[in-house]
Motif scaffolding. Structure first.
Motif, PDB file in Angstrom:
ATOM      1  N   THR A 303       0.847  -1.190   0.000  1.00 39.65           N
ATOM      2  CA  THR A 303       0.000   0.000   0.000  1.00 39.65           C
ATOM      3  C   THR A 303       0.881   1.237   0.000  1.00 39.65           C
ATOM      4  O   THR A 303       2.004   1.201   0.516  1.00 39.65           O
ATOM      5  N   LEU A 304       0.386   2.327  -0.584  1.00 37.14           N
ATOM      6  CA  LEU A 304       1.184   3.552  -0.649  1.00 37.14           C
ATOM      7  C   LEU A 304       1.346   4.166   0.739  1.00 37.14           C
ATOM      8  O   LEU A 304       2.469   4.366   1.214  1.00 37.14           O
ATOM      9  N   GLY A 305       0.214   4.451   1.399  1.00 38.35           N
ATOM     10  CA  GLY A 305       0.288   4.971   2.761  1.00 38.35           C
ATOM     11  C   GLY A 305       0.418   3.820   3.730  1.00 38.35           C
ATOM     12  O   GLY A 305      -0.579   3.351   4.296  1.00 38.35           O
ATOM     13  N   ASN A 306       1.646   3.342   3.919  1.00 36.91           N
ATOM     14  CA  ASN A 306       1.835   2.088   4.664  1.00 36.91           C
ATOM     15  C   ASN A 306       1.709   2.251   6.173  1.00 36.91           C
ATOM     16  O   ASN A 306       1.396   1.301   6.884  1.00 36.91           O
ATOM     17  N   GLY A 307       1.949   3.434   6.700  1.00 36.01           N
ATOM     18  CA  GLY A 307       1.836   3.645   8.136  1.00 36.01           C
ATOM     19  C   GLY A 307       0.386   3.760   8.577  1.00 36.01           C
ATOM     20  O   GLY A 307      -0.447   4.345   7.875  1.00 36.01           O
ATOM     21  N   GLY A 308       0.048   3.196   9.741  1.00 34.18           N
ATOM     22  CA  GLY A 308      -1.324   3.271  10.228  1.00 34.18           C
ATOM     23  C   GLY A 308      -1.400   2.928  11.701  1.00 34.18           C
ATOM     24  O   GLY A 308      -0.401   2.545  12.323  1.00 34.18           O
ATOM     25  N   SER A 309      -2.578   3.057  12.290  1.00 34.56           N
ATOM     26  CA  SER A 309      -2.739   2.777  13.716  1.00 34.56           C
ATOM     27  C   SER A 309      -4.177   2.386  14.030  1.00 34.56           C
ATOM     28  O   SER A 309      -5.110   2.714  13.293  1.00 34.56           O
ATOM     29  N   THR A 335      -9.939  10.137   4.901  1.00 33.21           N
ATOM     30  CA  THR A 335      -9.162  10.862   3.888  1.00 33.21           C
ATOM     31  C   THR A 335      -7.976  11.600   4.502  1.00 33.21           C
ATOM     32  O   THR A 335      -6.874  11.608   3.930  1.00 33.21           O
ATOM     33  N   ASN A 336      -8.172  12.244   5.660  1.00 37.60           N
ATOM     34  CA  ASN A 336      -7.077  12.986   6.294  1.00 37.60           C
ATOM     35  C   ASN A 336      -5.885  12.077   6.570  1.00 37.60           C
ATOM     36  O   ASN A 336      -4.736  12.414   6.252  1.00 37.60           O
ATOM     37  N   HIS A 337      -6.154  10.930   7.183  1.00 38.90           N
ATOM     38  CA  HIS A 337      -5.071  10.008   7.506  1.00 38.90           C
ATOM     39  C   HIS A 337      -4.455   9.407   6.248  1.00 38.90           C
ATOM     40  O   HIS A 337      -3.254   9.145   6.199  1.00 38.90           O
ATOM     41  N   MET A 338      -5.260   9.175   5.231  1.00 36.31           N
ATOM     42  CA  MET A 338      -4.756   8.624   3.982  1.00 36.31           C
ATOM     43  C   MET A 338      -3.757   9.585   3.335  1.00 36.31           C
ATOM     44  O   MET A 338      -2.671   9.173   2.902  1.00 36.31           O
ATOM     45  N   VAL A 339      -4.106  10.876   3.285  1.00 34.87           N
ATOM     46  CA  VAL A 339      -3.210  11.868   2.677  1.00 34.87           C
ATOM     47  C   VAL A 339      -1.936  12.018   3.499  1.00 34.87           C
ATOM     48  O   VAL A 339      -0.825  12.040   2.953  1.00 34.87           O
ATOM     49  N   TYR A 340      -2.086  12.125   4.815  1.00 36.81           N
ATOM     50  CA  TYR A 340      -0.928  12.299   5.693  1.00 36.81           C
ATOM     51  C   TYR A 340       0.040  11.116   5.568  1.00 36.81           C
ATOM     52  O   TYR A 340       1.253  11.288   5.419  1.00 36.81           O
ATOM     53  N   SER A 341      -0.498   9.898   5.612  1.00 41.38           N
ATOM     54  CA  SER A 341       0.344   8.706   5.525  1.00 41.38           C
ATOM     55  C   SER A 341       0.998   8.591   4.161  1.00 41.38           C
ATOM     56  O   SER A 341       2.171   8.214   4.040  1.00 41.38           O
ATOM     57  N   ALA A 342       0.247   8.921   3.097  1.00 41.05           N
ATOM     58  CA  ALA A 342       0.798   8.832   1.743  1.00 41.05           C
ATOM     59  C   ALA A 342       1.936   9.826   1.534  1.00 41.05           C
ATOM     60  O   ALA A 342       2.953   9.509   0.903  1.00 41.05           O
ATOM     61  N   MET A 343       1.788  11.038   2.085  1.00 41.38           N
ATOM     62  CA  MET A 343       2.842  12.037   1.939  1.00 41.38           C
ATOM     63  C   MET A 343       4.121  11.593   2.641  1.00 41.38           C
ATOM     64  O   MET A 343       5.226  11.764   2.112  1.00 41.38           O
ATOM     65  N   ALA A 345       5.027   8.466   3.229  1.00 44.65           N
ATOM     66  CA  ALA A 345       5.588   7.339   2.482  1.00 44.65           C
ATOM     67  C   ALA A 345       6.270   7.805   1.199  1.00 44.65           C
ATOM     68  O   ALA A 345       7.335   7.297   0.820  1.00 44.65           O
ATOM     69  N   LEU A 346       5.656   8.769   0.510  1.00 47.12           N
ATOM     70  CA  LEU A 346       6.250   9.279  -0.726  1.00 47.12           C
ATOM     71  C   LEU A 346       7.577   9.983  -0.459  1.00 47.12           C
ATOM     72  O   LEU A 346       8.512   9.890  -1.260  1.00 47.12           O
ATOM     73  N   HIS A 347       7.670  10.694   0.641  1.00 51.20           N
ATOM     74  CA  HIS A 347       8.903  11.445   0.937  1.00 51.20           C
ATOM     75  C   HIS A 347      10.059  10.509   1.277  1.00 51.20           C
ATOM     76  O   HIS A 347      11.188  10.711   0.821  1.00 51.20           O
ATOM     77  N   TYR A 348       9.795   9.476   2.070  1.00 52.89           N
ATOM     78  CA  TYR A 348      10.861   8.604   2.554  1.00 52.89           C
ATOM     79  C   TYR A 348      10.967   7.273   1.797  1.00 52.89           C
ATOM     80  O   TYR A 348      11.876   6.490   2.059  1.00 52.89           O
ATOM     81  N   GLY A 349      10.036   7.015   0.875  1.00 53.62           N
ATOM     82  CA  GLY A 349      10.098   5.777   0.103  1.00 53.62           C
ATOM     83  C   GLY A 349       9.786   4.541   0.916  1.00 53.62           C
ATOM     84  O   GLY A 349      10.195   3.432   0.536  1.00 53.62           O
ATOM     85  N   ARG A 357      13.590   1.547  -2.910  1.00 52.22           N
ATOM     86  CA  ARG A 357      14.434   2.343  -2.018  1.00 52.22           C
ATOM     87  C   ARG A 357      15.801   2.619  -2.644  1.00 52.22           C
ATOM     88  O   ARG A 357      16.399   3.666  -2.394  1.00 52.22           O
ATOM     89  N   ILE A 358      16.287   1.688  -3.466  1.00 51.54           N
ATOM     90  CA  ILE A 358      17.530   1.956  -4.199  1.00 51.54           C
ATOM     91  C   ILE A 358      17.311   3.088  -5.194  1.00 51.54           C
ATOM     92  O   ILE A 358      18.187   3.951  -5.384  1.00 51.54           O
ATOM     93  N   VAL A 359      16.138   3.121  -5.825  1.00 50.27           N
ATOM     94  CA  VAL A 359      15.802   4.228  -6.730  1.00 50.27           C
ATOM     95  C   VAL A 359      15.800   5.546  -5.964  1.00 50.27           C
ATOM     96  O   VAL A 359      16.328   6.560  -6.437  1.00 50.27           O
ATOM     97  N   TYR A 360      15.227   5.550  -4.765  1.00 45.71           N
ATOM     98  CA  TYR A 360      15.234   6.754  -3.930  1.00 45.71           C
ATOM     99  C   TYR A 360      16.667   7.142  -3.551  1.00 45.71           C
ATOM    100  O   TYR A 360      17.004   8.332  -3.513  1.00 45.71           O
ATOM    101  N   LEU A 361      17.497   6.152  -3.254  1.00 45.76           N
ATOM    102  CA  LEU A 361      18.897   6.431  -2.929  1.00 45.76           C
ATOM    103  C   LEU A 361      19.586   7.125  -4.098  1.00 45.76           C
ATOM    104  O   LEU A 361      20.248   8.156  -3.924  1.00 45.76           O
ATOM    105  N   LEU A 362      19.425   6.565  -5.297  1.00 46.03           N
ATOM    106  CA  LEU A 362      20.069   7.145  -6.481  1.00 46.03           C
ATOM    107  C   LEU A 362      19.495   8.523  -6.791  1.00 46.03           C
ATOM    108  O   LEU A 362      20.232   9.433  -7.188  1.00 46.03           O
TER     109      LEU A 362
END
Length: 543
Positions: A303-309, A335-343, A345-349, A357-362
């Motif tokens: 899933t894109l927004g992988n963090g949750g609780s 929706t609020n949690h979905m956007v927050y979690s997705a952002m 995940a997108l920033h840190y890969g 993650r290798i793509v993010y490293l490069l």
């Protein structure tokens, strides 16, 4: 597009890039390594110094209960609100964070809690903030300068976005023609400009993600404070926890009541989070009180927004014991949690597997190179031909760019052996002296000499990563790779490759200093003030 418009975008792109370039180089270089945040824990794990390797860690409910109860007995303030990180392969010990009565953050792990009285009373954050992965992450989002540095990086992220937009608009008219035009040859300036443009265009999606999410994360607190006063009549702050977590902030009932066992809380969280959800931490509010709440936090795969609780009423003797407060895991969140979690995940890969993650490293390393090369290209482009003495500001900018950028590489590399040699000391004690010394050296040396010298030092410092690992742990990359410990071998192999890159760049810089135009700030030979006009084309061809 009209020439005047192009000129405006060129000016905007250039000056914004120059103003933000140094800070962005530090953020991108440290951020590229921070993509492997969890693997850093494995590499620096002190257990490796004793020849022990964690292969698997099982989270045991009674062990969680024993840790929390022992923690609260030693530090009663933790009962109000404590975040307990569960053991994992990367961090095989419990870690707890809470605020004391004055609001200062405290931390404790299982090892110190089971130690002597001095260890149990040592709740300083230095154990966490000075650790290698935590320091590199802080260097990434705040330049290691705390809250003020974070706000500064938020402003830098906005400027960074402006540079991206202006750069795209600037190159849009010739995008099709120059998209794959990397023209090697005698004209080195054109080659580096082509490389700069192509790297920027192909990594543009990542840069847009980093700029938008970086500004959001760094300035979110300021935005909340502004909107809290201007729009929400002071009521926004109490809503924020519900947007970022699954449990509201509650007050204690003042009536003792046993808290549900951690095994039950984890079972409830797994039931509602689904098969893809793995608990990683529990936040307890008012442990041992009739209003006790528990928030089980973790990651969901695929899933894109992988963090949750999952929020749970946790007072065992109360009617609502075990009832769900909210489910903010993948597939169930609002929706609020979905956007927050997705952002996040997108920033840190964090949403991807190893390949992503290798793509993010490069992408991070390529971004760092863009800011370094952008400054150098600006200096060279404004070189006064047939003029022996260049403007002082160009020389200073060249020296500062070399010192800040290569000094960051040296400082970060030396943090790795420091983490193994002095595991109880903050690695910042090594980074900042190395960084400041590099900048100081660059400012007193000729720009070309400083660049060559510091690049060689960066290569040696980076080779200290695998060497210190081999000497201090015996777990060098060959042994680690043969035993499947790629979290260890990967850093060592990457450091060797990076050191080779520094050597190649040092040699190229030296060749340019010896054979390039004599009037350049990167030339080691002096230009004659009587250089003939007829010599200009040949000299420019070598730029």
């Amino acid at each position: 597009m009209k020439p005047n418009t192009l000129r405006v975008f060129n000016t905007l792109h250039t000056w914004v890039g120059l103003m933000a370039g140094w800070a962005l180089f530090i953020a991108f270089f440290a951020g590229a390594i921070t993509v492997f945040h969890h693997e850093l824990h494995v590499w620096q794990n002190p257990a490796r110094l004793e020849g022990r390797h964690v292969t698997e860690v099982q989270v045991d409910g009674p062990a969680v209960d024993a840790f929390v109860q022992q923690l609260i007995a030693a530090h009663p303030d933790a009962a109000n609100s404590v975040y307990v990180g569960l053991p994992s392969k990367e961090e095989p010990d419990f870690n707890a964070y809470w605020q004391d009565k004055s609001g200062a953050w405290q931390t404790m792990n299982g090892t110190r809690l089971n130690g002597d009285a001095a260890a149990r009373n040592d709740t300083s954050l230095d154990h966490a903030t000075g650790e290698l992965s935590a320091f590199l992450n802080a260097l990434h989002y705040s330049l290691g300068l705390g809250m003020n540095g974070m706000y500064f990086m938020g402003v830098i992220s906005i400027l960074y976005g402006l540079a991206l937009v202006s750069g795209v608009l600037l190159h849009l008219p010739r995008l099709k023609k120059d998209l794959f035009a990397v023209r090697p040859g005698r004209n080195l300036k054109r080659f580096w400009m082509d490389t700069h443009n192509v790297l920027g265009l192909f990594s543009l999606p990542f840069h847009l993600i980093f700029a938008i999410t970086g500004a959001f994360f760094c300035l979110s607190l300021i935005m909340v404070m502004v909107f809290n006063v201007l729009t929400f009549d002071g009521k926004l702050m109490e809503v924020v926890p519900r947007v970022t977590g699954a449990t509201p902030e509650v007050t204690a009932a003042g009536r003792p009541s046993p808290t549900m066992p951690a095994a039950q809380l984890l079972a409830i969280a797994r039931e509602h989070g689904g098969d893809r959800f793995t608990p990683e931490a529990i936040r307890f509010q008012h442990y041992g009180d009739a209003n006790a709440l528990a928030e089980v936090r973790g990651d969901s795969t695929r899933t894109l927004g992988n963090g949750g609780s999952v929020g749970i009423h946790a007072a065992a003797a109360e009617p609502e014991a075990g009832k769900l407060i909210a489910n903010q895991t993948a597939g169930a969140r609002d929706t609020n949690h979905m956007v927050y979690s997705a952002m996040f995940a997108l920033h840190y890969g964090t949403y991807g597997d190893l390949a992503m993650r290798i793509v993010y490293l490069l992408a991070g390393l390529a971004g760092a190179f863009l800011f370094y090369s952008g400054n150098l290209l600006w200096i060279e482009t404004r070189r006064k031909t047939r003029q022996a003495e260049q403007p002082r500001v160009h020389r200073l900018l060249a020296q500062a760019t070399v010192g800040v950028c290569i000094g960051t590489c040296i400082g970060v590399a030396l943090c790795f052996p420091a983490a193994l040699l002095w595991p109880d000391q903050a690695v910042s004690h090594v980074f900042w002296p190395a960084f400041i010394a590099s900048v100081g050296w660059a400012l007193i040396r000729h720009p070309a000499r400083a660049a060559v010298e510091l690049l060689w030092i960066a290569a040696i410092a980076t080779l200290s990563v695998p060497l210190s690992n081999a000497i201090l742990t015996g777990d060098h990359f060959i042994v680690a790779a043969l035993n499947g410990r790629w979290a260890v071998a990967g850093f060592d192999i990457g450091a060797i490759a990076l050191a080779a890159g520094y050597v190649a760049l040092a040699r190229a810089t030296l060749r340019r200093a010896r054979g390039g135009p004599a009037e350049s700030v990167w030339a080691l030979r002096s230009a004659s003030p009587n250089t003939q006009k007829t010599e200009e084309p040949a000299a420019l061809e070598r730029v």
